[in-house]
Design a protein around this motif. Sequence first.
Motif, PDB file in Angstrom:
ATOM      1  N   GLY A   1      51.241  41.869   5.155  1.00 11.79           N
ATOM      2  CA  GLY A   1      50.073  42.722   5.054  1.00 11.79           C
ATOM      3  C   GLY A   1      48.801  41.956   4.755  1.00 11.79           C
ATOM      4  N   THR A   2      48.924  40.666   4.547  1.00 14.37           N
ATOM      5  CA  THR A   2      47.752  39.826   4.292  1.00 14.37           C
ATOM      6  C   THR A   2      47.536  38.878   5.465  1.00 14.37           C
ATOM      7  OG1 THR A   2      49.121  38.217   3.109  1.00 14.37           O
ATOM      8  CG2 THR A   2      48.037  39.933   1.800  1.00 14.37           C
ATOM      9  N   ALA A   3      46.380  38.268   5.519  1.00 17.45           N
ATOM     10  CA  ALA A   3      46.065  37.319   6.586  1.00 17.45           C
ATOM     11  C   ALA A   3      45.176  36.226   6.042  1.00 17.45           C
ATOM     12  CB  ALA A   3      45.375  38.024   7.748  1.00 17.45           C
ATOM     13  N   MET A   4      45.246  35.047   6.654  1.00 13.82           N
ATOM     14  CA  MET A   4      44.403  33.924   6.258  1.00 13.82           C
ATOM     15  C   MET A   4      43.588  33.452   7.450  1.00 13.82           C
ATOM     16  SD  MET A   4      46.639  31.497   3.735  1.00 13.82           S
ATOM     17  CE  MET A   4      47.330  32.121   2.198  1.00 13.82           C
ATOM     18  N   TYR A   5      42.314  33.128   7.175  1.00 16.99           N
ATOM     19  CA  TYR A   5      41.433  32.592   8.196  1.00 16.99           C
ATOM     20  C   TYR A   5      40.619  31.458   7.578  1.00 16.99           C
ATOM     21  CZ  TYR A   5      42.491  36.657  11.048  1.00 16.99           C
ATOM     22  OH  TYR A   5      43.140  37.603  11.786  1.00 16.99           O
ATOM     23  N   PRO A   6      40.242  30.460   8.378  1.00 21.75           N
ATOM     24  CA  PRO A   6      39.401  29.382   7.860  1.00 21.75           C
ATOM     25  C   PRO A   6      38.097  29.938   7.302  1.00 21.75           C
ATOM     26  CG  PRO A   6      40.289  28.807  10.018  1.00 21.75           C
ATOM     27  CD  PRO A   6      40.606  30.243   9.800  1.00 21.75           C
ATOM     28  N   LEU A   7      37.687  29.423   6.173  1.00 23.69           N
ATOM     29  CA  LEU A   7      36.495  29.924   5.512  1.00 23.69           C
ATOM     30  C   LEU A   7      35.261  29.822   6.392  1.00 23.69           C
ATOM     31  CD1 LEU A   7      35.141  31.014   2.951  1.00 23.69           C
ATOM     32  CD2 LEU A   7      34.886  28.642   2.178  1.00 23.69           C
TER      33      LEU A   7
ATOM     34  N   LEU B   1      34.138  32.782  18.482  1.00 22.80           N
ATOM     35  CA  LEU B   1      32.747  32.989  18.867  1.00 22.80           C
ATOM     36  C   LEU B   1      31.849  31.935  18.238  1.00 22.80           C
ATOM     37  CD1 LEU B   1      32.468  36.865  18.485  1.00 22.80           C
ATOM     38  CD2 LEU B   1      32.490  35.575  20.615  1.00 22.80           C
ATOM     39  N   GLY B   2      32.163  31.575  17.007  1.00 21.86           N
ATOM     40  CA  GLY B   2      31.389  30.554  16.323  1.00 21.86           C
ATOM     41  C   GLY B   2      31.890  29.164  16.686  1.00 21.86           C
ATOM     42  N   SER B   3      31.001  28.200  16.652  1.00 22.52           N
ATOM     43  CA  SER B   3      31.371  26.834  17.023  1.00 22.52           C
ATOM     44  C   SER B   3      31.137  25.838  15.903  1.00 22.52           C
ATOM     45  CB  SER B   3      30.562  26.391  18.259  1.00 22.52           C
ATOM     46  OG  SER B   3      29.173  26.452  17.993  1.00 22.52           O
ATOM     47  N   ASP B   4      30.722  26.343  14.735  1.00 20.81           N
ATOM     48  CA  ASP B   4      30.431  25.421  13.644  1.00 20.81           C
ATOM     49  C   ASP B   4      31.728  24.955  12.995  1.00 20.81           C
ATOM     50  OD1 ASP B   4      30.861  28.043  12.745  1.00 20.81           O
ATOM     51  OD2 ASP B   4      29.938  27.602  10.818  1.00 20.81           O
ATOM     52  N   SER B   5      31.658  23.833  12.323  1.00 23.36           N
ATOM     53  CA  SER B   5      32.816  23.279  11.629  1.00 23.36           C
ATOM     54  C   SER B   5      32.632  23.439  10.130  1.00 23.36           C
ATOM     55  CB  SER B   5      33.005  21.807  11.990  1.00 23.36           C
ATOM     56  OG  SER B   5      31.849  21.067  11.649  1.00 23.36           O
ATOM     57  N   SER B   6      33.719  23.285   9.403  1.00 29.15           N
ATOM     58  CA  SER B   6      33.668  23.472   7.965  1.00 29.15           C
ATOM     59  C   SER B   6      32.915  22.334   7.287  1.00 29.15           C
ATOM     60  CB  SER B   6      35.097  23.537   7.408  1.00 29.15           C
ATOM     61  OG  SER B   6      35.072  23.520   5.998  1.00 29.15           O
ATOM     62  N   SER B   7      32.130  22.693   6.283  1.00 26.37           N
ATOM     63  CA  SER B   7      31.439  21.683   5.481  1.00 26.37           C
ATOM     64  C   SER B   7      32.226  21.371   4.214  1.00 26.37           C
ATOM     65  CB  SER B   7      30.034  22.175   5.111  1.00 26.37           C
ATOM     66  OG  SER B   7      30.120  23.379   4.357  1.00 26.37           O
ATOM     67  N   CYS B   8      33.320  22.089   3.985  1.00 26.63           N
ATOM     68  CA  CYS B   8      34.121  21.916   2.771  1.00 26.63           C
ATOM     69  C   CYS B   8      35.455  21.226   3.026  1.00 26.63           C
ATOM     70  CB  CYS B   8      34.395  23.274   2.110  1.00 26.63           C
ATOM     71  SG  CYS B   8      32.918  24.172   1.627  1.00 26.63           S
ATOM     72  N   ASN B   9      36.026  21.403   4.214  1.00 25.64           N
ATOM     73  CA  ASN B   9      37.338  20.814   4.487  1.00 25.64           C
ATOM     74  C   ASN B   9      37.292  19.290   4.379  1.00 25.64           C
ATOM     75  OD1 ASN B   9      38.149  23.396   4.988  1.00 25.64           O
ATOM     76  ND2 ASN B   9      38.560  23.119   7.168  1.00 25.64           N
ATOM     77  N   TYR B  10      38.406  18.717   3.925  1.00 28.56           N
ATOM     78  CA  TYR B  10      38.511  17.262   3.782  1.00 28.56           C
ATOM     79  C   TYR B  10      39.806  16.819   4.451  1.00 28.56           C
ATOM     80  CZ  TYR B  10      38.742  12.646   1.607  1.00 28.56           C
ATOM     81  OH  TYR B  10      38.823  11.303   1.390  1.00 28.56           O
ATOM     82  N   PRO B  11      39.765  15.817   5.346  1.00 31.25           N
ATOM     83  CA  PRO B  11      40.936  15.478   6.155  1.00 31.25           C
ATOM     84  C   PRO B  11      42.082  14.846   5.386  1.00 31.25           C
ATOM     85  CG  PRO B  11      39.190  13.902   6.554  1.00 31.25           C
ATOM     86  CD  PRO B  11      38.599  14.973   5.682  1.00 31.25           C
ATOM     87  N   GLY B  12      41.823  14.271   4.214  1.00 26.47           N
ATOM     88  CA  GLY B  12      42.897  13.626   3.464  1.00 26.47           C
ATOM     89  C   GLY B  12      43.266  12.291   4.070  1.00 26.47           C
TER      90      GLY B  12
END
Length: 251
Positions: free
Chosen positions: A6-12, A224-235
């Motif tokens: 019943g829950t879902a996750m999406y990239p911030l 629809l959006g093409s921007d990338s995350s400013s918070c994600n870190y590749p490790g």
Amino acid sequence: MDTSAGTAMYPLHRCKTIHLVRHAQGVHNVEGETDHSAYMKPEFFDAQLTPLGWSQVDCLREHVKRCGLAEKVELVICSPLMRTMQTAVGVFGGENYTDGVSAPPLMVENAGNSGCSAISSLGSPPFLAVETCRERLIESDEDALWLPDVRETYESLAGRGMKFIDWLWTREEKEIVVVSHSGLLWHTLRLYSKECHPTVRHEVSKYFANCELRSLVLVDRSMLGSDSSSCNYPGKSPAELDLPSDEAYKN
């Protein structure tokens, strides 16, 4: 394993927070609440806010300041009609002028015979009036969005609303206020919530009261959006030469 959670996750970075507001009480609402046909009167097309409407604006302004929303908003979008612009500026406009600081007004004194003081742009977010989020009733044979003497259908209204929401993804802002009208908000949200749980669907798409604020998270499920995350870190490992654990602890 049950995959129908019943829950879902999406990239911030594929989410925006949209704060939807219906305009405060206008002069057309007073008569229209007892006689719905009154909304068709030409003199009510660009209705102004009533004194009660301005009181509703003041109450909502205090609420958005108290809950911290006023400091988060990056952009305020409104219909180009008077009642939505008055509501938007009255709630999210700047504070009073400060000695020695010059800033152009968002609303001049007594705009639209409102009897209200001028509202400053000092410290306010940007404002943008957008045609596609305006009211259903438009009577003009020069309007490119409507045919002459033909009122927009509810299906067309909802489709226009969805295109408007999709357009928000072309904006870089992540926290946006939209001040619009009951018809557009209701018909658009009914489409967006049709696959939700009935309780959630009711919460999302119930009819808006005058000057009601409802905050929703808009999720980009179709890229629809093409921007990338400013918070994600590749490790990854540090650029310097790796050392054995026992040597690293010595340093």
